[in-house]
Design an enzyme around this catalytic site. Structure first.
Site, PDB file in Angstrom:
ATOM      1  CB  SER A  15     -15.522 -49.885 -33.658  1.00  0.00           C
ATOM      2  OG  SER A  15     -15.841 -51.156 -33.201  1.00  0.00           O
ATOM      3  CG  ASP A  38     -15.422 -54.818 -35.392  1.00  0.00           C
ATOM      4  OD1 ASP A  38     -14.460 -55.541 -35.108  1.00  0.00           O
ATOM      5  OD2 ASP A  38     -15.841 -53.926 -34.631  1.00  0.00           O
ATOM      6  CG  ASP A  85     -12.151 -52.360 -33.329  1.00  0.00           C
ATOM      7  OD1 ASP A  85     -13.175 -52.854 -33.834  1.00  0.00           O
ATOM      8  OD2 ASP A  85     -12.111 -51.921 -32.161  1.00  0.00           O
ATOM      9  CG  ASP A 101     -14.099 -54.790 -30.851  1.00  0.00           C
ATOM     10  OD1 ASP A 101     -14.511 -54.765 -32.027  1.00  0.00           O
ATOM     11  OD2 ASP A 101     -14.390 -53.921 -30.005  1.00  0.00           O
TER      12      ASP A 101
HETATM   13 MG    MG Z   1     -15.099 -53.052 -32.982  1.00  0.00          MG
END
Ligand code: MG
Length: 453
Positions: free
Chosen positions: A98, A240, A242, A244
């Site tokens: 993440s 970020d 990933d 999300d």
């Molecule tokens: Mg993330």
């Protein structure tokens, strides 16, 4: 050596130290043992160079447990979640750390529907892995693997279905996007193309070699702020690794902060529809002000994405999210999604005809103060009890003790809660002015000191 972090959002560690192929295989095997044999699980990864090795190790654990694997390739967490739901998989594994720096990697686990694990499921996963209670199957029951490269397309399509792409496209916005060379590199340009934007894409190589620390906070985004000013862009967006989480920069190159991602998305959604918004206990009161203006409710859930999602379903919420730049659109997928945030902010700009700085300034502004304090787990109940007592005499005090303690007052709020992963408490306060916010934090800090001293 940094220790392995295993919390509700998955497991993370330093590559080659605490996060090795062996550890990834163990966690994936533990996850598989919690599912029925013969089910299907998706597997995807962000762009980190350690991704292929950990992906292969995780897939090995799943396949050897008789679980069929659908490989999604490089994909964002919301993209993986969407495909998990779409193909009716029993779960998903995303290889990502993440917002953590490049030396980290880890595994995020999704359950059916693409949602994050509940707290008790995450604990069970940790227990199964510690005990090594894996459910490996005999030679003729092994899982099979297939590939599916549709995640990025399906995700972009689902987000576009939630907006008036043509109305946005007519404005021909110039937008700067910083994908930090992470998973957002692949699908986000597709979204912005569909929205007719003139895209200036920085850190756009899906190399996993991060141009700056991947957490989308102000100290990491000076390049983005400069690029927005240089290009005369209508907005800047940072994801970020990933994709999300999303942070926003206004047309003046001003970092407006992660808390505004949910606030602006809520303001946009509530401008067209009525319904409740769910968020966690440590998210800004901006959302309450926006909802109150629209005559709508805010549901406060304990911290953790799964808790917010549970509250969204229970209370039939039309939007949810967390203050750290995570917005959840239930019609796309029940996972935080930076692409939804981008689409909603751009549509809000298009429909209002106002610059982003004006939309931001229309939302009441607060000052947030946060500290962390080392505290033994045994002392936490006493700290919470004394904090409650200290505010009990105030007529305007409202308490929420579903996760630590949050005290809402007319002038602001303060929240004290233990960390799930470290022996610390976090104290967060928000108020109209600096002094009030600091005063609230100080008051609880003193209580905590006295209770532990
Ligand atoms: Mg993330």
């Amino acid at each position: 050596m940094d220790r392995l972090m295993a919390g509700v959002s998955g497991v993370r560690g330093v590559v080659g130290e605490t996060m090795t192929p062996q550890v990834a295989c163990q966690f994936a095997s533990a996850f598989a043992s919690m599912l029925d044999s013969g089910v299907t699980v998706t597997i995807g990864r962000d762009t980190r160079p350690s991704g292929p090795a950990l992906r292969n190790a995780s897939a090995a654990g799943l396949l050897a447990s008789g679980v069929n694997v659908v490989d999604l390739g490089v994909v964002s967490t919301p993209g993986a979640a969407l495909m998990t739901a779409k193909i009716g998989a029993a779960g998903g594994v995303v290889i990502t750390a993440s917002h953590n720096p490049g030396r980290y990697n880890g595994l995020k686990f999704l359950r059916s529907g693409g949602e994050a694990l509940r707290g008790e499921q995450a604990l069970e996963l940790k227990r199964v892995r510690q005990r090594g209670e894996f459910a490996y199957v005999r030679w003729d029951r092994q899982g099979t693997e297939t590939a599916n490269d549709r995640a990025n397309h399906e995700h972009v399509r689902a987000v576009c279905d939630r907006c008036d792409a043509e109305a946005v496209a007519r404005r021909k916005f110039t937008v700067v996007l910083d994908s930090v060379n992470g998973a957002g590199c692949l699908e986000t340009p597709m979204l912005l193309e569909r929205l007719g934007c003139n895209l200036v894409h920085i850190n756009a190589e899906p190399s996993g070699i991060f141009a700056h620390e991947p957490e989308p906070v102000e100290s990491n985004l000076s390049e983005l702020c400069r690029a927005v000013r240089r290009c005369g862009a209508a907005a800047g967006f940072a994801q970020d690794a990933d994709a999300d989480r999303l942070a926003i920069v206004d047309e003046n190159g001003r970092f407006v902060g992660e808390e505004y991602t949910l606030a602006l998305s809520a303001a946009f959604v509530l401008s067209g529809r009525k319904g409740a918004i769910a968020t966690n206990l440590s998210t800004s009161r901006m959302v309450d002000d926006i909802a109150a203006r629209a005559g709508c409710r805010v549901v406060r859930a304990p911290t953790g994405e799964a808790n917010v999602v549970e509250a969204m379903k229970r209370e039939n919420c039309i939007l949810g999210g967390e203050g750290g730049g995570g917005v959840i659109e239930p019609e796309v997928v029940y996972v935080r999604d930076s692409l939804v945030g981008i689409a909603y902010v751009l549509q809000y700009l298009a429909q209002s005809g106002k610059p982003l700085s004006r939309l931001v300034d229309e939302i009441p502004r607060y000052v947030v103060k946060k500290i962390r304090m080392p505290v033994a787990a045994g002392d936490v109940p006493e700290i919470l009890a004394r904090s409650r007592e200290a505010f009990a005499a105030q007529a305007d005090a409202r308490f929420n003790d579903s996760d630590g303690l949050r005290v809402d007052l007319t002038d602001g709020w303060v929240c004290v809660r233990p960390s799930n992963t470290e022996p610390i408490i976090r104290i967060i306060a928000e108020a109209k002015d600096e002094d009030t916010a600091s005063g609230l934090v100080e008051k609880v800090r003193k209580i905590a000191e006295d209770a532990t001293g």
